[in-house]
Design a protein around this motif. Structure first.
Motif, short mmCIF file in Angstrom:
data_model
loop_
_atom_site.label_atom_id
_atom_site.label_comp_id
_atom_site.label_asym_id
_atom_site.label_seq_id
_atom_site.Cartn_x
_atom_site.Cartn_y
_atom_site.Cartn_z
N ALA A 16 12.17 12.49 -9.00
CA ALA A 16 13.11 12.44 -7.89
C ALA A 16 13.78 13.80 -7.69
N ARG A 17 14.20 14.41 -8.79
CA ARG A 17 14.89 15.70 -8.71
C ARG A 17 13.96 16.79 -8.17
N ARG A 18 12.72 16.83 -8.65
CA ARG A 18 11.78 17.84 -8.23
C ARG A 18 11.35 17.65 -6.77
N PHE A 19 11.20 16.40 -6.36
CA PHE A 19 10.85 16.16 -4.96
C PHE A 19 11.98 16.65 -4.05
N ASN A 20 13.21 16.30 -4.41
CA ASN A 20 14.36 16.74 -3.61
C ASN A 20 14.43 18.27 -3.55
N ASP A 21 14.21 18.92 -4.69
CA ASP A 21 14.29 20.39 -4.74
C ASP A 21 13.18 21.03 -3.90
N ARG A 22 11.98 20.46 -3.97
CA ARG A 22 10.83 21.08 -3.31
C ARG A 22 10.76 20.75 -1.83
N TYR A 23 11.11 19.52 -1.48
CA TYR A 23 10.88 19.06 -0.10
C TYR A 23 12.14 18.61 0.64
N GLY A 24 13.25 18.52 -0.06
CA GLY A 24 14.43 17.93 0.54
C GLY A 24 15.14 18.78 1.56
N ASN A 25 14.92 20.08 1.52
CA ASN A 25 15.57 21.00 2.47
C ASN A 25 17.08 20.78 2.51
N GLY A 26 17.65 20.68 1.31
CA GLY A 26 19.10 20.52 1.20
C GLY A 26 19.60 19.10 1.28
N PRO A 38 0.81 -1.23 0.00
CA PRO A 38 0.00 0.00 0.00
C PRO A 38 0.84 1.28 0.00
N ALA A 39 1.92 1.30 0.78
CA ALA A 39 2.72 2.52 0.88
C ALA A 39 3.35 2.89 -0.45
N LEU A 40 3.69 1.90 -1.25
CA LEU A 40 4.24 2.17 -2.58
C LEU A 40 3.23 2.97 -3.39
N ASN A 41 1.98 2.51 -3.39
CA ASN A 41 0.97 3.17 -4.21
C ASN A 41 0.58 4.54 -3.66
N GLN A 42 0.78 4.76 -2.35
CA GLN A 42 0.49 6.09 -1.80
C GLN A 42 1.47 7.15 -2.28
N LEU A 43 2.63 6.71 -2.76
CA LEU A 43 3.59 7.67 -3.31
C LEU A 43 3.10 8.29 -4.61
N MET A 44 2.16 7.64 -5.26
CA MET A 44 1.65 8.15 -6.53
C MET A 44 1.10 9.57 -6.40
N LEU A 45 0.39 9.88 -5.31
CA LEU A 45 -0.26 11.19 -5.19
C LEU A 45 0.73 12.34 -5.16
N PRO A 46 1.71 12.35 -4.25
CA PRO A 46 2.67 13.45 -4.30
C PRO A 46 3.48 13.46 -5.59
N PHE A 47 3.75 12.29 -6.15
CA PHE A 47 4.54 12.25 -7.39
C PHE A 47 3.75 12.86 -8.55
N LEU A 48 2.44 12.61 -8.59
CA LEU A 48 1.63 13.19 -9.66
C LEU A 48 1.62 14.70 -9.61
N SER A 49 1.78 15.27 -8.42
CA SER A 49 1.79 16.73 -8.29
C SER A 49 3.07 17.35 -8.85
N LEU A 50 4.05 16.52 -9.16
CA LEU A 50 5.35 17.03 -9.60
C LEU A 50 5.53 17.01 -11.11
N VAL A 51 4.54 16.49 -11.85
CA VAL A 51 4.62 16.46 -13.32
C VAL A 51 3.35 17.06 -13.89
N SER A 52 3.45 17.64 -15.06
CA SER A 52 2.30 18.27 -15.70
C SER A 52 1.59 17.29 -16.63
N VAL A 53 0.35 17.62 -16.95
CA VAL A 53 -0.40 16.82 -17.91
C VAL A 53 0.31 16.82 -19.26
N ALA A 54 0.85 17.98 -19.64
CA ALA A 54 1.54 18.07 -20.93
C ALA A 54 2.76 17.15 -20.97
#
Length: 396
Positions: free
Chosen positions: A230-240, A154-170
């Motif tokens: 991965a890059r966008r998550f690190n940039d947005r939430y990684g705090n360095g 289940p936890a694997l599939n829960q990652l889908m939601l924040p990951f979807l917020s990091l890419v555009s429809v285009a």
């Protein structure tokens, strides 16, 4: 998802189980960081495409030999039918090679992804068990490689939601692999799951913080989505800090084997020789394989693709070159070619088939293997999701 050819390794051997959440230098260290000097002179796969990925793969192979423990691989299959010789020489025995070198291996049976291109998942339980049997038979060791099902984590599939917020429809719409999957979809309408397939795959790779993914050339766009997320998550939430590695592609050097009808070997085209096929069925299928009218047998993939594919298959099974096999057959014709290939395939697969039959008799062990793999994968996914929640300030 895979790479170079070697003989299948030895069977199951004892192994000390890894901690489900190993130290940061294993999980978070990308291959680029492992070899700073090498990577500094090697272009990334991001903008330069297949050529750069091939160059990078050559560097990665050297790094694997030097320090395999720094790599964590995510690879796997969709349970849509039994695996065949194209899978074996294209991907499966490279998994055994990497495992036996000491690379940590996660093998996903992507049962949820079956739903991306079909309306129903027929005989899903049987197909899942068949995949486990095939992997055990070729030498994947469940004590050294984690075999698990998508739907059980289940936890694997829960990652889908924040990951979807990091890419555009285009960005999803431009993905060439998605376009191809949609074009060949069996569904009357394209599902939302199909459209988010690259993000689903990113969650598969990043839940275990995989830093190395064996892929074919056609999968590079998918992996680039994973690297972007991965890059966008690190940039947005990684705090360095680096929460997720940007995984590298380990490009396959496997040639494509044609099916018995002269087209690409595929489960859906019913032109494949499965690992589970017995010797008689293999002989029958190869007897009907397409060749050509020229009696003298030569290896020429461009002008004689069907004959050349059969020669390649025999050569892979006999650890020879296709040219050597062709020279031995000479002017004996297609019938002699098919006899040679049949004998080579049946001899090569005999021990694999014997192990498969033995494992098939013990369904308790089979289900226990999957249950233990699911437990290990869940522990890793839960730890990753907890880290993600902390990074996103949503750990209540």
């Amino acid at each position: 998802m895979d790479g170079p050819f070697v003989s299948p390794g030895p069977g199951l051997v004892p192994f000390r189980r890894r901690d489900p959440n190993p130290p940061g230098d294993v999980v978070n260290t990308t291959p680029q960081a492992v070899a700073t000097a090498d990577a500094a002179t090697t272009p990334s796969t991001d903008a330069l495409g297949t050529s750069a990925a091939q160059d990078r793969s050559a560097v990665l192979e050297e790094l694997i030999l030097k320090d395999p423990g720094r790599f964590r691989v995510l690879t796997g299959d969709r349970p849509t039918g039994r695996l065949h010789l194209g899978h074996y020489f294209g991907t499966l025995h490279n998994r055994v090679r990497l495992q036996n070198l000491g690379v940590e291996m996660f093998v996903i049976i992507a049962d949820y992804q079956v739903l991306t291109d079909r309306d129903v998942a027929d005989n899903l339980t049987g197909h899942v068990e068949d995949l486990v049997l095939d992997h055990l038979a070729i030498g994947v060791d469940p004590q050294r490689s984690t075999i698990f099902t998508h739907s059980a984590i289940p936890a694997l599939n829960q990652l889908m939601l924040p990951f979807l917020s990091l890419v555009s429809v285009a960005e999803l719409g431009r993905n060439p692999t998605v376009k191809d999957e949609i074009a060949h979809s069996r569904q009357s309408a394209v599902s939302g799951l199909m459209f988010t397939y690259p993000v689903h795959q990113a969650a598969d790779i990043l839940f275990c913080k995989g830093n190395l993914v064996p892929v074919g050339q056609d999968q590079l766009p998918h992996l680039e989505v994973t690297r972007t997320i991965a890059r966008r998550f690190n940039d947005r939430y990684g705090n360095g800090t680096t929460v997720f590695p940007q995984p590298d592609a380990l490009l396959s050097s496997a040639p494509v084997l044609l099916g018995t009808d002269g087209t690409k070997m595929s489960k859906s085209r019913r032109n494949a020789i499965t690992l589970a096929a017995d010797a008689d069925e293999t002989a029958r299928l190869l007897k009907g394989a397409r060749t050509d009218s020229e009696r003298h047998i030569t290896y020429d993939p461009r002008t004689r693709p069907e004959v050349s594919s059969l020669l390649l298959l025999a050569a892979l099974c006999q650890n020879r070159t296709p040219e050597e096999v062709a020279e031995e057959i000479g002017s004996a014709g297609a019938a002699a070619l098919k006899r040679t290939v049949t004998e080579a395939v049946n001899e090569y697969l005999a021990p694999i088939r014997a192990r498969r039959a033995e494992y098939a008799q013990d369904r308790t062990f089979l289900r226990g293997t999957l249950r233990e793999g699911n437990e290990r994968a869940r522990a890793v996914a839960d730890a990753t999701l907890a880290e993600v929640r902390t990074a996103m300030n949503s750990h209540y």
